[in-house]
Structures are given as structure tokens and as C-alpha cells.
Design an enzyme around this catalytic site. Structure first.
Site, short mmCIF file in Angstrom:
data_model
loop_
_atom_site.label_atom_id
_atom_site.label_comp_id
_atom_site.label_asym_id
_atom_site.label_seq_id
_atom_site.Cartn_x
_atom_site.Cartn_y
_atom_site.Cartn_z
N GLY A 212 0.82 -1.20 0.00
CA GLY A 212 0.00 0.00 0.00
C GLY A 212 0.85 1.25 0.00
O GLY A 212 2.07 1.20 0.25
N GLY A 215 1.53 5.53 4.63
CA GLY A 215 0.53 6.13 5.49
C GLY A 215 -0.81 5.45 5.48
O GLY A 215 -1.76 5.93 6.11
N HIS A 435 -6.85 35.82 -11.68
CA HIS A 435 -6.32 34.50 -12.05
C HIS A 435 -7.13 33.39 -11.37
O HIS A 435 -7.57 32.44 -12.04
CB HIS A 435 -4.85 34.41 -11.65
CG HIS A 435 -4.21 33.10 -11.99
ND1 HIS A 435 -3.40 32.92 -13.08
CD2 HIS A 435 -4.26 31.88 -11.37
CE1 HIS A 435 -2.99 31.67 -13.14
NE2 HIS A 435 -3.49 31.02 -12.09
N GLU A 436 -7.34 33.54 -10.08
CA GLU A 436 -8.08 32.49 -9.36
C GLU A 436 -9.55 32.46 -9.78
O GLU A 436 -10.14 31.38 -9.88
CB GLU A 436 -7.97 32.72 -7.84
CG GLU A 436 -6.55 32.68 -7.29
CD GLU A 436 -5.83 31.38 -7.61
OE1 GLU A 436 -6.51 30.33 -7.75
OE2 GLU A 436 -4.60 31.40 -7.73
N HIS A 439 -9.95 30.46 -12.95
CA HIS A 439 -10.08 29.03 -12.67
C HIS A 439 -11.50 28.69 -12.22
O HIS A 439 -12.10 27.70 -12.67
CB HIS A 439 -9.10 28.61 -11.57
CG HIS A 439 -7.67 28.58 -11.99
ND1 HIS A 439 -7.23 27.91 -13.10
CD2 HIS A 439 -6.57 29.15 -11.42
CE1 HIS A 439 -5.91 28.04 -13.21
NE2 HIS A 439 -5.49 28.81 -12.21
N ASP A 511 0.14 25.50 -13.77
CA ASP A 511 -1.09 25.10 -14.48
C ASP A 511 -0.75 24.55 -15.87
O ASP A 511 -1.34 23.54 -16.30
CB ASP A 511 -2.03 26.30 -14.62
CG ASP A 511 -2.44 26.87 -13.26
OD1 ASP A 511 -2.53 26.07 -12.32
OD2 ASP A 511 -2.66 28.08 -13.17
#
Length: 635
Positions: A212, A215, A435-436, A439, A511
Site C-alpha cells: 500500500g 501512510g 487568475h483564481e 479558474h 497550471d
């Protein structure tokens, strides 16, 4: 049960006693020297006047002396006024021969035997030298003994041993791995009731390999098996077997299995077994390392050698099963391979409940909402989130952990801490806000994009701002349209910068990298390219051996195909970029309205975004009302 008192090692106790003995002898010798009466007499006669022996004889006869001291051949006479005289006699002369034995004379005559009185001080230098030599010899032999002991124990196993009483972990402490626990229940039952299986001819599984991501709880499951079975638990890391000296690793393996067989039934747990169990004979990456191969050969022999019927189960954990030697994975060695995946929504909620048992939680905390915001996180990440939430509550002097603390902890773990010290100019804030929002708007309009969760222009980590999209549920497959919508959403930030400011910045570098990688995977791995590329996988996937990162691909295609792949990637990026610009141009006014609000309050929730995007400007909640609601939830 009260803890046992600390007992210092025997070697440290012997060193302390030896040092104390030497120090005591030095103190004793110093005291004897300082309190020596002879030294006091010598100081008294330091200024004595030297005279002939006949003068002292005449003074004795006339009674002018208070005392006469004869020390070896030295004669000291003290007059009644305190003055001291000094003279010398022959070695053969005695008191009677000198006439100093008259019983009617009141002068006190004393004779000192310096040879007897100074015997200890005479041999003191030799005694001290002998003690120093003896101490050096003792330390030398002890050093040799320690070296021999170290050499003899060099090949001993370094496994930590925990008995049944020390291992308190149970399956109830492991949440979110129900399938893995079901597979391990049989192992526990075999350790508890071996005759139940051996009576009908079933064999004990020799090994269980837990596979796995880091964690996911592999070590925790191994401890839970030992705790449920109530047997000793030997734990060791794979790297602890291998040393620079050839043969040490194999010796440690033999010692480990010998100790385990003496304590059978028991469990041996080898963490990160890929450190010692890599494929043999390969070129590069230490494939021809004799010491590692000898260690692996010894493990193979111990797990499935001539000795049968030992009730010892070997459990191992790794996140790189692809690099393990094939002989290690065959039946008879690791009979079972249990894959422990990252937890789904229900499993994440259970894990959060387990880690919240020992924490004071407010009534308004909804762990299911936290589980929805933590898609793709492991059990260790969720434990870290609960701990960070408790730290937030303590810093804010709350009596219990609230939902606000949980949300802040999720954001800190997933997207980083706020960089309040990073000061941006107003122009940089404007660029970041648009910019944000680029998105957010493009992602909101793309039908197959993940739902919008939050927008922020507060710096976190290395990012100046963040737009957070969260899936509503766990997804195990991805469609072509979703890949295209994801690329479009990633390019929305750059498109907004170009539309509003008529220029572009470096803020979209990450991006562009992510969008290009998605498009390249579509063409090379998933068969989602154009007709010229076809349904073909390009590039041989090869995992990086040491880091355990995403596999890379070696080139197995022609230059013409490489050009077609590059052409598809470029065309896909350009098409989705044009699509993003079209969305933002159509909703330019809403983009400006959202930017004003975001620049004012720096953070925007999805509810606020949707209300503005639909044409209704929201009113931000009052600070007093939010604090009062939070206090009521704690109460």
C-alpha cells in the site's frame, strides 16, 4: 502497574566504583600528609641555631633545656625561653652514652623512629605508580572484552521484541481497512487455534505481504494482528539487516528466526522489505551487491527451507512490490498479498472518528463533511488533520475542537499554511484575484469538472492564491471529457490574465505543466488521442527504484509518432485555452463583480460565488453572529 526503577548498566556502575576508589585514595593520602605530626615538628625547628653537640650536653646538665628531640642523627633542643638549638650526633651514640638519661633531670628527652613513622610516605610514590599501572591494565582488558563482545554481537538481530502484554493494538483501532482485516482474521485464528487447521491438512501461511501507499496503515495492521493473536511481535526494518561487512545480514536473519522459533507462536514483521528484497542479478541500483543478495537468500531459506511446522508467520510491508524478487513472492514464502488502498468516504469518516476519541469535540463538528473534503488522503494524513485541528483549538483558547478548526486544519494539510508575512502589491493582488476567479468560472461552467469548493487570494505555501475543487464522491475512473474539462479549468487563470490585463505572468507555470501532462497521458497511456495515434500505449513504463514516484516511460516509438503526440498535445491545449477565453469573455462583467468582492474579503466560499454568478450580491456574515453561533455549538 508502576514503572520499574531505572537500573544503570553494569559497565557504568563499575566505572563509577573504580573512579570513586581512586578519588578516595587521593583524598586519604592528602589528609594524612596534611595531618602528619612530623611535618609540624619540622616547621618548629626550621629556624633552630646550629651549635656543637657538647653545648647541648652542657645545657642538659645545667637544666637550661625544656625538651630535647633526637631524630635519627639530628638533635634538637628547646630552651625554656623558647629558643631552639640544633646539632648532630654519631650514629652509634645512644642516649645513655651521651649522659642524657639522668632521672633527676627534668628535661624531657624524646627519640623518634623516622624509619617506622615514614614507612607509608616512603612507599607512597611506588604505591601510586602501581595503582596507575593497575588501572591502565584493567581498562585495557575491559576494552578488549568490549571489542570482543561487540564483534560477537555484530551478527545478532536488532529486532525489537514486544510481548503479548505490550502490544495493545486491536482491529478496533484500525479503521477504514475492512477487507484487509478480513484477510488477516484467518491469520489470527491460525495463531490462536493451529490444530483447527492442521487437523484437516491445512498449512499455516508462511508470509503475509502488506502492499500500500505510505501512510495507509500497514504497520498498524501488523501490530493489530499481533495484539489480537496475543503472541510476541518481532519488528525490524529491512535496512537494518544490511551492513558494509559481508555475511552480517545473513547472520542477523538466522539469529532473528532462531529467536522467533524459540518464542513460537509469534510474528516477525519486516518493514520496508524492498530495502533487502530487491530483484537479484540486475545491473545497476546495487543489483550485484553480494551482501544484500546473501541476506535475501537467507530470508528465502528461513521462510521455506527444510525445517517445516514452525508456527512463525512473517509479515512484511512495502510500497514498491514491483521491485521485489520473484522468489520472495512465490507461494510458500509470501502466500498472501494484501493490498491496502487509500480510504474511501466511509472509511475516512471512521478513521476520523478513531482519531477523535481522545479529543474534545464540539457538537457542531461533522466528520462526514471533513471526509468529503479529504479525497485521496491516507490514514496518516487524517490523523495529522485531527491533531492540527486540536492545535488550532488550543491556540484559540477553545474548550473543544470546532468545525472551523477542522476546516482550517484540512486547508493547512492539503494546500499549506497561510503566508501572512508575504506582502503583495495592489497590482499583484489584482492579477492573483482575476487568475483564481478565471479558474473558478471556467471550472464552474465545465460540466464534467469537479465542483468548486473555495477561492482564496491568501498566500499558502508557494502559491499566491488557490482555487479549490473537490469531488463529491470517490472516483476510480476518468472519462475523456473530464480530462478536457480539467485542462480547460487549469488554463482559465492564464486566460483571465490575458483578457483583463492584456498580458500574461509566470503565475500559470504550474497550471501549464499539469495541463500538458494530462494531454500527454491522454495520447500515450489512455488511448485518448486522435485517429492517427490510435488506441495504442506509447512508452514503456519503468518505476523509479528508490523514490517510489510515478513511473516514467522510456521511448519505444518512432520520430513520426513523437511528432503526432506533440501535435495532439499542442492542439488540445490550444483548443481548451480558446474555450476558456470564450467562457470568460462571455461572463466578463461577472468576473469583474466577483473580483471586487474577492479583493475586499480575500476568501470566497462556493455559496458566495454562486450567488454573485447568478446576479445576486451576497451580504457577508457579521462577525458577532458567527462567533455567537460557534459558542452555542461548543456549549
Amino acid at each position: 502497574m508502576s514503572p520499574s526503577p531505572y537500573r544503570p548498566p553494569q559497565r557504568n556502575r563499575q566505572q563509577w566504583l573504580l573512579s570513586a576508589l581512586l578519588f578516595g585514595m587521593l583524598v586519604l593520602m592528602s589528609l594524612m600528609f596534611l595531618t602528619n605530626p612530623q611535618r609540624d615538628n619540622e616547621q618548629q625547628f626550621t629556624d633552630a641555631k646550629e651549635v656543637p653537640l657538647s653545648e647541648i650536653t652542657q645545657g642538659y646538665a645545667s637544666g637550661k633545656f625544656e625538651r630535647i628531640l633526637v631524630r635519627d642523627n639530628n638533635v634538637f633542643a628547646v630552651q625554656k625561653d623558647g629558643a631552639a638549638l640544633r646539632s648532630y650526633k654519631e650514629a652509634a651514640d645512644s642516649i645513655s652514652q651521651l649522659g642524657w638519661n639522668d632521672p633527676r633531670n627534668t628535661t624531657v628527652v624524646e627519640v623518634e623512629n623516622r624509619e617506622t613513622a615514614n614507612l607509608f610516605f616512603a612507599i607512597l610514590p611506588d604505591l601510586l605508580f602501581f595503582l596507575l599501572i593497575l588501572t591502565g591494565v584493567i581498562w585495557l582488558f575491559r576494552g578488549i572484552a568490549r571489542s570482543q563482545s561487540t564483534a560477537l554481537s555484530f551478527g545478532k538481530s536488532r529486532a525489537r521484541v514486544a510481548d503479548a502484554k505490550q502490544v495493545r493494538t486491536r482491529f478496533a483501532d484500525v479503521a477504514g481497512a475492512e477487507e484487509a482485516k478480513e484477510d488477516l482474521v484467518e491469520v489470527v485464528d491460525f495463531l490462536k487455534n493451529p490444530k483447527k487447521y492442521t487437523s484437516i491438512g491445512a498449512k499455516i501461511p508462511r508470509g503475509v505481504l502488506l502492499v500500500g501507499a505510505p501512510g495507509t496503515g500497514k504497520t498498524l495492521l501488523a501490530r493489530a494482528v499481533a495484539g489480537e493473536a496475543g503472541v510476541p511481535f518481532f519488528s525490524i526494518a529491512g535496512s537494518e539487516f544490511v551492513e558494509m561487512f559481508v555475511g552480517v545480514g545473513a547472520s542477523r536473519v538466522r539469529d532473528l528466526f532462531t529467536r522467533a522459533k524459540r518464542n513460537a507462536p509469534c510474528i516477525i514483521f519486516i518493514d520496508e522489505i524492498d530495502a533487502v528484497g530487491r530483484q537479484r542479478g540486475g545491473a545497476g541500483f546495487g543489483g550485484g551487491h553480494d551482501e544484500r543478495e546473501q541476506t535475501l537468500n537467507q530470508i528465502l531459506t528461513e521462510m521455506d527451507g527444510f525445517e517445516q511446522g514452525t508456527n512463525v508467520i512473517v509479515m512484511a510491508a512495502t510500497n514498491r512490490p514491483d521491485v521485489l524478487d520473484v522468489a520472495l513472492l512465490r507461494p510458500g514464502r509470501f502466500d498472501r498479498r494484501i493490498f491496502i488502498d487509500k480510504p474511501d468516504l466511509a472509511a475516512r469518516e471512521k478513521i476520523l472518528e478513531v482519531h477523535g476519541r481522545n479529543k474534545k469535540m464540539a457538537k457542531n463538528v461533522k466528520l462526514v463533511d471533513v471526509a468529503k473534503q479529504t479525497v485521496g488522503l491516507t490514514g496518516a494524513d487524517l490523523e495529522n488533520i485531527m491533531n492540527e485541528a486540536a492545535i488550532f483549538a488550543a491556540k484559540r483558547r477553545r474548550p473543544a475542537v470546532t468545525q472551523k478548526d477542522m476546516v482550517d486544519a484540512v486547508e493547512k494539510v492539503t494546500i499549506g499554511s497561510e503566508k501572512k508575512s508575504r506582502k503583495l502589491t495592489q497590482h499583484e493582488k489584482d492579477i492573483t484575484a482575476y487568475h483564481e476567479l478565471g479558474h473558478a468560472i471556467v471550472g464552474h461552467l465545465c460540466p464534467d469538472s469537479d465542483p468548486l469548493h473555495k477561492i482564496s487570494i491568501v498566500s499558502r505555501g508557494s502559491a499566491l492564491g488557490v482555487t479549490w475543487f473537490l469531488p463529491q464522491e470517490d472516483q476510480y475512473t476518468t472519462s475523456r471529457s473530464k480530462f478536457l474539462d480539467e485542462i480547460c479549468g487549469l488554463l482559465g487563470g492564464r486566460a483571465a490574465e490575458e483578457i483583463v490585463f492584456k498580458q500574461i505572468t509566470t503565475g500559470a507555470s504550474n497550471d501549464i505543466e499539469r495541463a500538458s501532462q494530462i494531454a500527454r497521458n491522454m495520447a500515450m497511456r489512455f488511448g485518448m488521442g486522435d485517429e492517427d495515434l490510435g488506441i495504442v500505449s506509447y512508452g514503456e513504463r519503468q518505476g523509479t527504484v528508490f523514490l517510489g514516484a510515478d513511473p516514467t516511460a522510456s521511448r519505444n516509438y518512432s520520430e513520426e509518432v513523437a511528432k503526432q503526440i506533440d501535435s495532439f498535445v499542442r492542439k488540445t491545449i490550444n483548443d481548451q485555452y480558446g474555450r476558456a477565453k470564450e467562457y470568460l469573455t462571455t461572463h466578463r462583467k461577472k468576473l469583474d463583480d466577483l473580483a471586487k468582492i474577492l479583493l475586499q474579503q480575500e476568501t470566497m466560499s462556493v455559496e458566495e460565488f454562486v450567488e454573485v454568478f447568478e446576479g445576486k450580491k451576497p451580504e457577508p456574515p457579521k462577525k458577532e453572529e458567527s462567533e455567537q453561533a460557534e459558542a452555542e455549538s461548543i456549549a
